[in-house]
Enzyme design. Structure first.
Site, PDB file in Angstrom:
ATOM      1  CE  LYS A 173      29.947 -17.912  52.390  1.00 33.74           C
ATOM      2  NZ  LYS A 173      29.375 -17.481  51.097  1.00 33.74           N
TER       3      LYS A 173
HETATM    4  C1  LIG Z   1      29.848 -16.378  50.418  1.00 32.49           C
HETATM    5  C2  LIG Z   1      29.590 -16.284  48.968  1.00 32.49           C
HETATM    6  C3  LIG Z   1      30.320 -15.398  48.132  1.00 32.49           C
HETATM    7  C4  LIG Z   1      31.347 -14.439  48.687  1.00 32.49           C
HETATM    8  O1  LIG Z   1      32.520 -15.092  49.114  1.00 32.49           O
HETATM    9  P1  LIG Z   1      33.557 -14.328  50.056  1.00 32.49           P
HETATM   10  O2  LIG Z   1      34.543 -15.360  50.500  1.00 32.49           O
HETATM   11  O3  LIG Z   1      32.745 -13.783  51.193  1.00 32.49           O
HETATM   12  O4  LIG Z   1      34.191 -13.261  49.243  1.00 32.49           O
HETATM   13  C5  LIG Z   1      30.063 -15.419  46.774  1.00 32.49           C
HETATM   14  N1  LIG Z   1      29.113 -16.228  46.243  1.00 32.49           N
HETATM   15  C6  LIG Z   1      28.402 -17.082  47.005  1.00 32.49           C
HETATM   16  C7  LIG Z   1      27.368 -17.932  46.362  1.00 32.49           C
HETATM   17  C8  LIG Z   1      28.612 -17.148  48.383  1.00 32.49           C
HETATM   18  O5  LIG Z   1      27.885 -18.003  49.131  1.00 32.49           O
END
Ligand SMILES: *Cc1c(COP(=O)(O)O)cnc(C)c1O
Length: 452
Positions: A110
């Site tokens: 993210k």
């Molecule tokens: C947010 C997150 C996901 C999921 O990603 P999306 O874009 O919501 O599908 C998977 N793994 C981790 C470690 C995350 O922080």
């Protein structure tokens, strides 16, 4: 380039306006007016470093920001990554590469989107001369990444609600040990849903939200999806030419934002074999892509908590494209999902556009340990979900969405050894600063006002 709403009842917005607003006023999500065809250009991007590639990509979208300024924003956004390649591709064997997306400041993918979004917000504040208050609710990683992206930015206050005792101790430290005066972690009694409901009510009070320039930080912001397209292209360009079209990207999925970004890059000309949606036991998307059934169930907490989601917000953008960019069909389908908490699809073209898999907790533990035995590689529990049913794929790139040290309990139990990271170790020495609050709209508003 302008941006329109998936529900078709919002005037076209410039890039900066769409990023600032987040959700389109008609309740839909912003998408580019038309997707650019990058197929003639992609090859010339080979060899570019990450920020340069990102700038070349965003040139097509952020057309209201001068190129030099855009480039500076992007270079600054990615300064805090601790790997020269930002998103290194690690080869496990002839069949499997891992795309490591955890080299940002909060050790999860993210950061790619939120470090850049922080820069766009900062630019907005400087241009308008008005400060903004960013409010969000989190069940874990998003809060930490959003806080990190906005940390210390003049004119920006950030308020993040999280359910007390329901995020991991390390995640709480990432949000509360920042030593920054513009960050307010609010731990609320009750569940994530309670926090989310209170937050919606605060945003629903239009007079209040305008009076404090309230802005939402969540996974539907257009800039987040676009920022995530870049690492797919970056990885794809590193593959041998003959392999690219035979590669499947395998994406551990919750809210569907990450995999959607890759799929959008493919619609712009990045030719690949396909995309694999890898879910944990919260398998609404696996059910959808394997049988056409999208029915919303209850969230069951799992070992991969950032994927514990039943309503995949970014799914609306995928629907919009697969329904032929038709806003009225998108509106009626979203209405159906809202009313019936379900929707079913029998169109083979839609169902075949991605494959899917599901992994329960027992198998996540086994996979963390078998991947280590086989390759000497430590996968975090989210990434582990990607190692399922790979036999049918000719070659794959599994996206590693978090550093294993963020989930020490699972890793230690599976491997009998700890995974650590200096960033997390440093946090353990800092004081936790948080404000306990009741999850009701009036308390949240009063808190925000008290910090102006
Ligand atoms: C947010 C997150 C996901 C999921 O990603 P999306 O874009 O919501 O599908 C998977 N793994 C981790 C470690 C995350 O922080």
């Amino acid at each position: 380039m302008n941006f329109v709403s998936t529900r078709g009842q919002t005037n076209p917005h410039s890039f900066s306006e769409a990023v600032k607003v987040g959700l389109a006023p008609d309740g839909g999500l912003f998408v580019p007016e038309s997707l650019p065809d990058l197929s003639g250009e992609l090859d010339s991007w080979k060899g570019k470093n990450y920020p340069d590639l990102c700038t070349a990509f965003f040139r097509h979208f952020a057309t209201d920001i001068p190129t030099d300024e855009l480039k500076t924003l992007i270079v600054d956004a990615y300064l805090r990554f601790d790997h020269a390649q930002h998103a290194p591709l690690v080869k496990l064997d002839e069949k499997i590469d891992i795309l490591e997306l955890f080299h940002g400041p909060t050790l999860a993918f993210k950061d790619f989107a939120l470090q850049l979004l922080g820069k766009f917000y900062e630019r907005q504040v400087i241009l308008s001369g008005e400060s903004i208050n960013v409010l969000g609710a989190t069940s874990g990683d998003t809060g930490a990444a959003a806080i990190s992206g906005l940390l210390g930015k003049p004119g920006v206050n950030i308020f993040i609600l999280y359910p007390d005792g329901r995020v991991s101790p390390l995640q709480e430290r990432q949000m509360t040990c920042t030593e920054a005066s513009n960050v307010y972690p609010l731990c609320v009694t009750g569940s994530f849903d309670d926090a989310q409901a209170a937050l919606k009510e605060v945003f629903g009070d239009k007079a209040f939200s305008q009076s404090v320039s309230l802005s939402a930080v969540n996974s539907i912001n257009l800039a987040r999806v676009l920022a995530q397209c870049v690492y797919y292209i970056y990885a794809w360009l590193q593959l041998p030419d003959t392999r690219r079209a035979k590669t499947t990207f395998v994406v551990p999925t919750g809210n569907f934002g990450n995999v959607l970004a890759g799929w959008m890059a493919s619609q712009m000309g990045m030719k690949v074999a396909g995309f694999r949606v890898a879910t944990n036991q919260n398998d609404i998307l696996d059910r959808f892509f394997s049988s056409g059934d999208y029915s919303v169930g209850d969230v069951e907490p799992s070992l991969a908590p950032s994927m514990d989601i039943q309503i995949a917000s970014n799914f609306e953008r995928f629907l919009y494209y697969t329904l032929g960019e038709d806003p009225s069909k998108t509106r009626s389908t979203m209405q159906e999902i809202k009313e019936r908490k379900a929707f079913s699809c029998a169109d083979p073209k839609v169902l075949r556009s991605m494959s899917s898999s599901r992994m329960g907790d027992t198998e996540i533990r086994e996979t963390v340990s078998s991947v280590y035995e086989r390759y000497g590689y430590i996968a975090d529990p989210h990434t582990a979900c990607g190692f399922k049913d790979l036999d049918s794929l000719e070659h794959c790139v599994i996206l590693s969405t978090a550093h294993p040290a963020k989930f020490p309990e699972v890793v230690e139990e599976a491997l009998g050894q700890v995974s650590t990271h200096p960033i997390l170790d440093a946090l353990k020495k800092l004081d936790i600063v948080k404000s306990p609050l009741f999850p009701d709209a009036e308390s949240i508003k009063a808190f925000i006002v008290s910090k102006q």
